[in-house]
Scaffold this active site. Sequence first.
Site, mmCIF file in Angstrom:
data_model
loop_
_atom_site.group_PDB
_atom_site.id
_atom_site.type_symbol
_atom_site.label_atom_id
_atom_site.label_comp_id
_atom_site.label_asym_id
_atom_site.label_seq_id
_atom_site.Cartn_x
_atom_site.Cartn_y
_atom_site.Cartn_z
ATOM 1 N N CYS A 356 -15.103 -45.275 -23.672
ATOM 2 C CA CYS A 356 -16.350 -44.939 -24.371
ATOM 3 C C CYS A 356 -17.003 -46.179 -24.970
ATOM 4 O O CYS A 356 -17.110 -46.309 -26.191
ATOM 5 C CB CYS A 356 -16.056 -43.903 -25.435
ATOM 6 S SG CYS A 356 -15.298 -42.461 -24.707
ATOM 7 N N GLU A 357 -17.372 -47.098 -24.138
ATOM 8 C CA GLU A 357 -18.090 -48.303 -24.566
ATOM 9 C C GLU A 357 -19.001 -48.725 -23.429
ATOM 10 O O GLU A 357 -18.584 -48.728 -22.263
ATOM 11 C CB GLU A 357 -17.115 -49.475 -24.782
ATOM 12 C CG GLU A 357 -16.124 -49.275 -25.869
ATOM 13 C CD GLU A 357 -16.050 -50.443 -26.833
ATOM 14 O OE1 GLU A 357 -16.980 -51.279 -26.875
ATOM 15 O OE2 GLU A 357 -15.058 -50.496 -27.561
ATOM 16 N N TYR A 385 -5.106 -63.615 -16.239
ATOM 17 C CA TYR A 385 -5.769 -63.053 -17.414
ATOM 18 C C TYR A 385 -6.260 -61.625 -17.147
ATOM 19 O O TYR A 385 -7.307 -61.210 -17.630
ATOM 20 C CB TYR A 385 -6.907 -63.975 -17.896
ATOM 21 C CG TYR A 385 -6.445 -65.401 -18.081
ATOM 22 C CD1 TYR A 385 -5.577 -65.730 -19.109
ATOM 23 C CD2 TYR A 385 -6.825 -66.412 -17.191
ATOM 24 C CE1 TYR A 385 -5.104 -67.033 -19.267
ATOM 25 C CE2 TYR A 385 -6.361 -67.713 -17.337
ATOM 26 C CZ TYR A 385 -5.501 -68.018 -18.380
ATOM 27 O OH TYR A 385 -5.036 -69.298 -18.531
HETATM 28 N N1 LLP Z 1 -2.944 -75.189 -21.215
HETATM 29 C C1 LLP Z 1 -3.479 -74.764 -22.373
HETATM 30 C C2 LLP Z 1 -3.178 -75.497 -23.592
HETATM 31 C C3 LLP Z 1 -4.320 -73.638 -22.376
HETATM 32 O O1 LLP Z 1 -4.859 -73.234 -23.526
HETATM 33 C C4 LLP Z 1 -4.581 -72.942 -21.182
HETATM 34 C C5 LLP Z 1 -5.437 -71.748 -21.157
HETATM 35 C C6 LLP Z 1 -3.981 -73.416 -20.009
HETATM 36 C C7 LLP Z 1 -3.169 -74.551 -20.052
HETATM 37 C C8 LLP Z 1 -4.188 -72.755 -18.680
HETATM 38 O O2 LLP Z 1 -5.513 -72.798 -18.270
HETATM 39 P P1 LLP Z 1 -5.888 -72.366 -16.763
HETATM 40 O O3 LLP Z 1 -5.211 -73.335 -15.835
HETATM 41 O O4 LLP Z 1 -5.425 -70.986 -16.562
HETATM 42 O O5 LLP Z 1 -7.363 -72.489 -16.729
HETATM 43 N N2 LLP Z 1 -8.638 -65.496 -20.795
HETATM 44 C C9 LLP Z 1 -9.532 -66.504 -20.251
HETATM 45 C C10 LLP Z 1 -8.861 -67.836 -20.083
HETATM 46 C C11 LLP Z 1 -8.231 -68.355 -21.365
HETATM 47 C C12 LLP Z 1 -7.535 -69.670 -21.159
HETATM 48 C C13 LLP Z 1 -6.675 -70.014 -22.329
HETATM 49 N N3 LLP Z 1 -5.957 -71.235 -22.218
HETATM 50 C C14 LLP Z 1 -10.098 -65.989 -18.932
HETATM 51 O O6 LLP Z 1 -9.820 -64.853 -18.566
HETATM 52 O O7 LLP Z 1 -10.869 -66.676 -18.284
#
Ligand code: LLP
Length: 431
Positions: A356-357, A385
């Site tokens: 409901c959003e 994610y």
């Molecule tokens: N290292 C650190 C310190 C981080 O904060 C992150 C992600 C990663 C590595 C990995 O990043 P990646 O390679 O996955 O880009 N929920 C969001 C993304 C949040 C990312 C948080 N930190 C989304 O769904 O896009």
Amino acid sequence: MHSFRYVQNQLQCESVPLTSLVKKYGTPLYVYSQETLTDHFTKLDQALSPLEHLICFAMKSNSNLAVINTLANLGSGFDTVSAGEIQRVIAAGGDPRKCVFAGVGKTEEEIAYALSQDIYCFNVESEAELKRISKVALKHKKIAPVAVRVNPNVDAGTHAKITTGTYANKFGIAFEQIEAVYARAARLPNLRLRGLQMHIGSQLTDVKPFRLAVEKVAPLVARLNAKHGFDFFSIGGGLGIVYNPALESGDPQWWKTAPARKILTPETYAKTLVPLLQPLGLKILLEPGRFLTGNAGALLTRVEYIKRTGKKNFVIVDAAMNDLIRPAFYDSYHQIVPLKRSKGAPISSDVVGPICESGDYFAKDRPLPKVGEGDYLALLSAGAYGSVMGSNYNSRSLAAEVLVKGKKSALVRKRQTTADIWANESVANWK
Ligand code: LLP
């Protein structure tokens, strides 16, 4: 590459037709491809082979035990952000000594736990945290390996909610302050200054911000290494993936074609960064999350209703923002394809969930092949994610998860029962 493709108009993950999985396990259902996980890990690992390196999978992107286990078996380390994540690594058969522990709010209990497991390193986000780690290490008669996270103040040029490397963000310590912080840290007891870490943001599709950040930080690493004798430099995660092949390929009928081509490849990433990193003579750590898991997963959902208003065609599905929050939270694009491909002109549709959003949507005004009640859709590139950001909003159970390898599939997380949702709740004992 990814392993979700049509074979005779049936969407498969590797050699498993996805309709067989929805029949067996129901929906909403996350499906992961072991082949894609392995392929992406191997490609990145090989591209970085000129360097001594350790890939620490950012398990916040997908912490299913089966996914961790797959990567642990390939030799991966892990970028963790809580004691819970370190426990998960151990539960999945991974090695805590290959874990780095990041995050701005580590508690004393978490620090003590990480020390007891002999983790590889703490990635430290503030001076107060350095002091806390030193204190806890002293108390437990341990030497804590630490690396300070430098905030290089480089704009990653990505979505504001996933940019981390500028002074507007809560992360790390400002570039200009780092040397003084290390000098003070060197005087704290029971710390071993083991390296330096940075991470500028997530879903980077251009190598330039990575290059700028490494160019800026590498001389600092060299100076600190000369003073403190480092083992490693961690360049963080952030490698982006293709979410929308139409944007990449310019093909308006993208849903008919194979996923595309233009992306920041491990080769480009390595070709740009290796020459900048090699002269440091240090081990290089990296923390990819999405690059390893994003395209390895899909969320399968059943069409419950078609609702036409004067203005719109709504496809109402049984998955919702509690299963995959990325479109609602970051306006993210996920390719949506039917499990059975049919002919016919696409219809502009909003794909929405039952919550409901108004924010409970997966796509707006999206050209979709004609679908009806009882058909199934796949939301692609949902392996990072996705499930990990799931919630019980609206008392909806967490989705089941399946891992595929070739012709085999295994249920790697059971669907949560409704009773599980309130298992830790109770009614107060007064009226
Ligand atoms: N290292 C650190 C310190 C981080 O904060 C992150 C992600 C990663 C590595 C990995 O990043 P990646 O390679 O996955 O880009 N929920 C969001 C993304 C949040 C990312 C948080 N930190 C989304 O769904 O896009």
